[in-house]
Scaffold this active site. Structure first.
Site, PDB file in Angstrom:
ATOM      1  N   ARG A 149       0.796  -1.389   0.064  1.00  0.00           N
ATOM      2  CA  ARG A 149       0.102   0.171  -0.076  1.00  0.00           C
ATOM      3  C   ARG A 149       0.801   1.154   0.038  1.00  0.00           C
ATOM      4  NH1 ARG A 149      -2.203  -3.399   4.209  1.00  0.00           N
ATOM      5  NH2 ARG A 149      -4.226  -4.331   3.601  1.00  0.00           N
ATOM      6  N   LYS A 173      -2.244  -2.153   7.836  1.00  0.00           N
ATOM      7  CA  LYS A 173      -3.217  -1.754   8.540  1.00  0.00           C
ATOM      8  C   LYS A 173      -3.425  -2.164   9.920  1.00  0.00           C
ATOM      9  CE  LYS A 173      -6.137  -0.601   4.761  1.00  0.00           C
ATOM     10  NZ  LYS A 173      -7.684  -1.026   3.948  1.00  0.00           N
ATOM     11  N   HIS A 245      -2.150   1.985  -5.758  1.00  0.00           N
ATOM     12  CA  HIS A 245      -2.892   0.891  -5.470  1.00  0.00           C
ATOM     13  C   HIS A 245      -2.952  -0.059  -6.870  1.00  0.00           C
ATOM     14  CE1 HIS A 245      -4.589  -0.665  -1.679  1.00  0.00           C
ATOM     15  NE2 HIS A 245      -5.532  -1.159  -2.669  1.00  0.00           N
ATOM     16  N   ARG A 248      -0.274  -2.496  -6.666  1.00  0.00           N
ATOM     17  CA  ARG A 248      -0.769  -3.708  -5.479  1.00  0.00           C
ATOM     18  C   ARG A 248      -1.654  -4.560  -6.391  1.00  0.00           C
ATOM     19  NH1 ARG A 248      -1.130  -4.968   0.007  1.00  0.00           N
ATOM     20  NH2 ARG A 248      -3.231  -5.276   0.718  1.00  0.00           N
ATOM     21  N   HIS A 271      -3.988  -9.436   3.897  1.00  0.00           N
ATOM     22  CA  HIS A 271      -5.512  -9.650   4.107  1.00  0.00           C
ATOM     23  C   HIS A 271      -5.643 -10.628   5.174  1.00  0.00           C
ATOM     24  CE1 HIS A 271      -6.073  -7.972  -0.364  1.00  0.00           C
ATOM     25  NE2 HIS A 271      -5.926  -7.144   0.518  1.00  0.00           N
ATOM     26  N   TYR A 280      -7.142 -16.101   8.684  1.00  0.00           N
ATOM     27  CA  TYR A 280      -5.647 -16.245   9.180  1.00  0.00           C
ATOM     28  C   TYR A 280      -5.318 -17.380   8.769  1.00  0.00           C
ATOM     29  CZ  TYR A 280      -7.382 -12.935  12.635  1.00  0.00           C
ATOM     30  OH  TYR A 280      -8.030 -11.778  13.278  1.00  0.00           O
TER      31      TYR A 280
END
Length: 299
Positions: A149, A173, A245, A248, A271, A280
Site C-alpha cells: 500500500r 493496517k 494501488h 498492488r 489480507h 488467518y
C-alpha cells in the site's frame, strides 16, 4: 440514554477491546455522528435506547437521499451495527434495533491492473538524470515487486529491510506487521538508491530510518506518490486512471495468473481472509519466498 456518553463508551470499546487504529475509530465515530444528526433532526428527538428498526430504515433512506453511494451506505450500516452490538454487550440495551437492518447490494468492481508491458513503459519513462529519478524508479519497483500500500511504502524503514534473505518487514493496517518476500529487481534498485543516492541526502532528525526521502530529508507524502504516478501515465499516454494501488492489484493479478497459491498472495498482501470462512492462514516463509521467486515476472 445520552448520545455523547454512549459515543464516548463506544470509542473506548473500539480502541481498547477491538484494538482498532485511530483512523478506523474515527471512521466508526463519523458514521455514528450521521445517525446522531438524523436523531436530532426529528420533531421528537431519538436516543440510543428509544430508536427502533423503522427509525433506522428511515435513517438509511435519509442517507440515500444525501446522494451517498451504496458502498458508503453499507459502511455506515456496518458502523451502526457495531455501535448497537457494543451497547448490547455492555448491558445498556436489552435488544438490538439494527439486527435486521440490511445493507444495499453492492456491485463488485474489479480493480484496474497494468500489463507487464505498461509497467515497463512507466518505469522507462522516469528521467534518471534528475535527482529524484532513481528514488522514483525504486519506489515503483518496490510497489510492484512487493504489493505494498502507498502508506506502507512511504513509511518503509531501513531497519526493516532484510535484503540478504530477500524479505522486508511491513507495518500494515491496524499496525499489523508482516514479512513480504522481495524480488531481485527491487533489491537491485533499493541497494543503488540506499548506497549511491540517499547517502548524499541531508536527513531531518527523526527520519534517519526512513527509506524514501525528499530533497529536504523528510519522508515523502502519499500525495507525492499519487502525483508522480499520474504524471508518468500522462507521459506515456496511458488512458487508464491509475494510482499506487494499481501496482498492488497488478502484483496480485500477475502472481495468480502465473499460478501462485491464493493463500500465499493473501499473506503477502496482508489480507485477513480470502473468504469469510478462511481466516488467518499462516504459511512458511520459505514457501512464500519460493512463490514470489517462481511466479513474479520481475524475479
Amino acid at each position: 440514554m445520552d448520545w455523547q456518553k454512549a459515543k464516548k463508551g463506544f470509542s473506548s470499546y473500539l480502541r481498547l477491546e477491538k484494538s482498532l487504529s485511530a483512523n478506523s475509530v474515527g471512521a466508526y465515530l463519523g458514521d455514528l455522528d450521521k445517525l446522531i444528526q438524523f436523531a436530532d433532526s426529528k420533531l421528537i428527538k431519538l436516543y440510543p435506547d428509544t430508536i427502533g428498526m423503522n427509525d433506522l430504515r428511515e435513517f438509511i433512506m435519509w442517507v440515500n437521499e444525501l446522494g451517498m453511494i451504496p458502498s458508503s451506505q453499507a459502511r455506515i450500516i456496518s458502523g451502526i451495527k457495531a455501535f448497537y452490538k457494543y451497547l448490547l454487550m455492555d448491558n445498556q440495551l436489552s435488544y438490538d434495533p439494527s439486527e435486521l437492518l440490511e445493507a444495499p447490494k453492492l456491485m463488485r468492481k474489479l480493480p484496474d491492473t497494468l500489463s507487464i508491458v505498461d509497467i515497463d513503459k512507466l518505469i522507462d519513462a522516469i528521467d534518471l538524470s534528475k535527482p529524484e529519478g532513481m528514488r522514483n524508479k525504486t519506489m515503483i519497483e518496490v510497489l510492484y515487486g512487493c504489493g505494498l500500500r502507498v502508506t506502507e511504502l512511504v513509511n518503509l524503514r531501513i531497519s526493516n529491510l532484510y535484503l540478504d534473505i530477500e524479505f522486508i518487514k511491513v507495518l500494515g493496517k491496524g499496525n499489523k506487521e508482516r514479512l513480504v518476500p522481495i524480488g531481485a529487481q527491487a533489491i537491485k534498485f533499493l541497494k543503488i538508491w540506499l548506497q549511491e543516492v540517499r547517502v548524499h541526502t541531508p536527513v531531518k532528525m527523526g527520519e534517519e530510518d526512513i527509506v524514501f526521502l525528499n530533497r529536504r530529508g523528510n519522508r515523502l507524502s502519499r500525495v507525492y506518490v499519487f502525483m508522480m504516478i499520474k504524471e508518468l501515465a500522462e507521459k506515456i499516454g496511458l488512458k487508464k486512471s491509475i494510482s499506487p494501488h494499481t501496482f498492488r492489484h497488478s502484483f496480485a493479478t500477475h502472481l495468480i495468473e502465473g499460478g501462485a497459491d491464493l493463500r500465499a498472495v493473501q499473506e503477502m498482501l496482508g489480507h485477513e481472509s480470502i473468504t469469510t470462512t478462511e481466516i488467518y492462514t499462516h504459511l512458511d516463509r520459505e514457501y512464500l519466498k519460493g512463490v514470489i521467486i517462481e511466479h513474479h515476472p520481475r524475479s
